[in-house]
Design an enzyme around this catalytic site. Sequence first.
Site, PDB file in Angstrom:
ATOM      1  N   CYS A   2       0.816  -1.217   0.000  1.00  0.00           N
ATOM      2  CA  CYS A   2       0.000   0.000   0.000  1.00  0.00           C
ATOM      3  C   CYS A   2       0.849   1.267   0.000  1.00  0.00           C
ATOM      4  CB  CYS A   2      -0.876   0.038   1.241  1.00  0.00           C
ATOM      5  SG  CYS A   2      -1.959  -1.372   1.386  1.00  0.00           S
ATOM      6  N   ARG A  27       5.505  -0.157  -5.968  1.00  0.00           N
ATOM      7  CA  ARG A  27       5.446  -0.963  -4.749  1.00  0.00           C
ATOM      8  C   ARG A  27       4.580  -2.218  -4.930  1.00  0.00           C
ATOM      9  NH1 ARG A  27       6.502   2.952  -0.389  1.00  0.00           N
ATOM     10  NH2 ARG A  27       5.210   1.813   1.058  1.00  0.00           N
ATOM     11  N   TRP A  74      -2.628  -2.899  -1.604  1.00  0.00           N
ATOM     12  CA  TRP A  74      -2.163  -4.277  -1.811  1.00  0.00           C
ATOM     13  C   TRP A  74      -2.925  -5.095  -0.775  1.00  0.00           C
ATOM     14  CZ3 TRP A  74       0.557  -8.036   0.999  1.00  0.00           C
ATOM     15  CH2 TRP A  74       1.136  -9.061   0.235  1.00  0.00           C
ATOM     16  N   ASN A  98      -1.769   2.086   5.389  1.00  0.00           N
ATOM     17  CA  ASN A  98      -0.785   1.082   4.984  1.00  0.00           C
ATOM     18  C   ASN A  98      -0.412   0.324   6.250  1.00  0.00           C
ATOM     19  OD1 ASN A  98       1.424  -0.370   4.125  1.00  0.00           O
ATOM     20  ND2 ASN A  98       2.776   1.401   3.940  1.00  0.00           N
ATOM     21  N   GLY A  99      -0.546  -1.009   6.246  1.00  0.00           N
ATOM     22  CA  GLY A  99      -0.216  -1.788   7.443  1.00  0.00           C
ATOM     23  C   GLY A  99      -1.331  -2.780   7.750  1.00  0.00           C
ATOM     24  N   GLU A 478      18.716 -17.614  -5.729  1.00  0.00           N
ATOM     25  CA  GLU A 478      18.284 -16.336  -6.296  1.00  0.00           C
ATOM     26  C   GLU A 478      17.732 -16.537  -7.720  1.00  0.00           C
ATOM     27  OE1 GLU A 478      17.517 -13.574  -5.257  1.00  0.00           O
ATOM     28  OE2 GLU A 478      17.663 -12.183  -6.927  1.00  0.00           O
ATOM     29  N   LYS A 482      13.994 -15.528  -8.812  1.00  0.00           N
ATOM     30  CA  LYS A 482      13.682 -14.626  -9.932  1.00  0.00           C
ATOM     31  C   LYS A 482      12.683 -15.284 -10.873  1.00  0.00           C
ATOM     32  CE  LYS A 482      14.693 -11.410  -8.961  1.00  0.00           C
ATOM     33  NZ  LYS A 482      15.314 -11.198  -7.717  1.00  0.00           N
ATOM     34  N   GLU A 485       9.182 -15.372  -9.248  1.00  0.00           N
ATOM     35  CA  GLU A 485       8.569 -14.049  -9.157  1.00  0.00           C
ATOM     36  C   GLU A 485       8.002 -13.609 -10.492  1.00  0.00           C
ATOM     37  OE1 GLU A 485      10.942 -11.261  -6.068  1.00  0.00           O
ATOM     38  OE2 GLU A 485      12.216 -12.075  -7.630  1.00  0.00           O
ATOM     39  N   HIS A 501      19.074 -36.351  -1.958  1.00  0.00           N
ATOM     40  CA  HIS A 501      18.263 -36.464  -0.752  1.00  0.00           C
ATOM     41  C   HIS A 501      16.832 -36.006  -0.987  1.00  0.00           C
ATOM     42  CE1 HIS A 501      21.919 -37.521   1.295  1.00  0.00           C
ATOM     43  NE2 HIS A 501      22.496 -36.439   0.780  1.00  0.00           N
ATOM     44  N   LYS A 600       7.013  -4.292  -4.060  1.00  0.00           N
ATOM     45  CA  LYS A 600       8.422  -3.906  -4.010  1.00  0.00           C
ATOM     46  C   LYS A 600       8.860  -3.654  -2.579  1.00  0.00           C
ATOM     47  CE  LYS A 600      12.298  -2.579  -5.901  1.00  0.00           C
ATOM     48  NZ  LYS A 600      13.093  -3.768  -6.280  1.00  0.00           N
TER      49      LYS A 600
HETATM   50  C1  G6P Z   1      10.067  -7.861  -1.669  1.00  0.00           C
HETATM   51  C2  G6P Z   1      10.657  -7.543  -3.031  1.00  0.00           C
HETATM   52  C3  G6P Z   1      11.957  -8.320  -3.205  1.00  0.00           C
HETATM   53  C4  G6P Z   1      12.915  -7.963  -2.081  1.00  0.00           C
HETATM   54  C5  G6P Z   1      12.285  -8.199  -0.698  1.00  0.00           C
HETATM   55  C6  G6P Z   1      13.119  -7.555   0.393  1.00  0.00           C
HETATM   56  O1  G6P Z   1       9.687  -9.196  -1.617  1.00  0.00           O
HETATM   57  O2  G6P Z   1       9.749  -7.899  -4.053  1.00  0.00           O
HETATM   58  O3  G6P Z   1      12.540  -7.979  -4.443  1.00  0.00           O
HETATM   59  O4  G6P Z   1      14.062  -8.741  -2.187  1.00  0.00           O
HETATM   60  O5  G6P Z   1      11.005  -7.570  -0.633  1.00  0.00           O
HETATM   61  O6  G6P Z   1      13.089  -6.168   0.195  1.00  0.00           O
HETATM   62  P1  G6P Z   1      14.195  -5.180   0.690  1.00  0.00           P
HETATM   63  O7  G6P Z   1      13.705  -3.826   0.249  1.00  0.00           O
HETATM   64  O8  G6P Z   1      14.237  -5.300   2.189  1.00  0.00           O
HETATM   65  O9  G6P Z   1      15.474  -5.561   0.066  1.00  0.00           O
END
Ligand code: G6P
Length: 605
Positions: A2, A27, A74, A98-99, A478, A482, A485, A501, A600
């Site tokens: 949000c 965001r 959101w 927001n929260g 990672e 990716k 996501e 395993h 974000k």
């Molecule tokens: C969200 C974002 C990710 C990010 C994570 C941590 O999930 O979509 O891309 O890695 O938050 O965010 P930060 O701002 O703490 O790195």
Amino acid sequence: MCGIIGIASNKSVSSNIIQSLKKLEYRGYDSAGIATIKDGFIDEKKCTGRVDSLEKILFKNPSAGFLGIGHVRWATHGVPSQVNAHPHSSEEVSVVHNGIIENSSELKKDLEKKGYKFKSQTDTEVITFLLTDLLKNFDLIKAVNKTLEKLNGSFALGIIFKKYKDIVVGARRGSPLAVGYGPDENYLGSDSYALKSMTNKITYLDDGDVCLLTQNKIEFYNSNNKKVNKEILTLSNDKNTADKGTYKDFMSKEINEQSQTAKNCINEYIDHLRKDINLYNFPIKPQEIKKIILIGCGTAYHSCLTAKYWFEEFSNIPVETDVASEFRYRKIKFSNKNLYIFVSQSGETADTFAALDMCKKNNVKTCSIVNTVESSIARLSDFVLPIHAGPEIGVASTKAFTGQLLVLFILAIKISQIRKEINENTYIKKIDKLKKLPDLIKKTLKCQDEVQIIAKDFLSTKGAIFLGRGLSFPIALEGALKLKELSYLHAEGYPAGEMKHGPLALIEEGLPVVILAPNDRYFEKTISNMQEVIARGGKVILISNKNNNIISENIRFTLEVPQTDDYLMPFLMTIPLQLLAYYVASLKNHDVDKPRNLAKSVTVE
Ligand code: G6P
């Protein structure tokens, strides 16, 4: 997640609210809304989907008003729908939030008994009715503070009132909120980025603060209704502005600018003349550090995992890594001989902030590695190391990841040099190698055509596996993250040695398996694991810097990355994985900058 905007002005505010909401789109959100005070009444408009849709509604049916609030939502409580979108208004007040309000069910029951009729399934609407109720008996600031006292959980709020028609109120506990000072108008916003086009004079609210904005003044109050003064900061003019330039989307821009962002970061930390790293004023003497604890979420957590290998390799310091949402609820044995490092692109992630706050309350030394230097995490920690990557807008983190890795690598070698755990010669060699990294990243980025071809293989699969050992293990995690996501495919990252395993059972004819096998001390072992995958029909995509036409004719694709020091390979291995996720998502016509359901800046836990 949000986002909130509020403006008190001497002219119509709706178009500036819309433009600022667009700045918060990065965001991640599912609905949007606005409320202004028009002819003495609250005028509320909201919709599901994008801010563009809200703008169209306003085009047909404008919201006049010199004061208003806006929101991108959101969903947490209640599905994304028009009725659950913010603002939530009564006759008297309109609220954006927001929260999460954790005790909203109990509060709702009490309010329903008093006759308040709820329209939405949100937790936010209780704030609207609580405040409406308390305003019957208390003045503005007291009613706001009494409302906040009743709320458990985290919030940033923006509120307007029918009765106080020239005032916007903001309040914060746990979720970020800033005010901005403009000529003849003042602003409220979830982050300074949203306000930057209107002002560079900002004050950040701290937990417990309430602010009151009119067109020509901003006042702050504490929870005892007493006025407090707060510092006004002047924001720097960031050279890396957040526009796409010639790129189709932010993500491709951010992937492709990594050579430059790495260069910027290296230039900030490396003293080229003295061949040294500029890092002073550590919160704790490096010689005295007994343990390092690295904490983050998502991609930032993967940079912590990578750094564990570096710290362990270069220094004698034991290292732990933790996901912030776990760390914050565990029974931690704190020690002031330990260094607690928090990694966060946004500097606003709720769990990372809470974990840092817990450390501060236990009087231990903290350091944060952030992209947003004005963020809550940066402001709370004892020592801040910025990654200098410029604004990252794509929800899936790319250049911030390589930036975090860089700063962690720099920190690891500097601490090890001060502790005399690496000698001067090794230290200088590592700095020299590091200086060559931006060019190597540039070279690695040339693999885009090959990766586009590889990406086609992922269109007909239900999932994929990413394998690596040593430093390539966190990079495999990672790579899988990716792909999840962006492409919405099931993807597993695994240490290659763990395949037998369990995950080997997943291998079937045609399943894509990405093998990260740099020419390091694990190479032979990883290649053996690769053969086990091939033997079971897995479609192997091998990424390596070993250039002698490797190894098995049954590899579907081999992608060669440039040579560098083994310790720097994570940077080069990461890039094809970012591109792979990007191209698979693009082929599937997904919105690469705003993947579904994701945000974000995750400002709720
Ligand atoms: C969200 C974002 C990710 C990010 C994570 C941590 O999930 O979509 O891309 O890695 O938050 O965010 P930060 O701002 O703490 O790195």
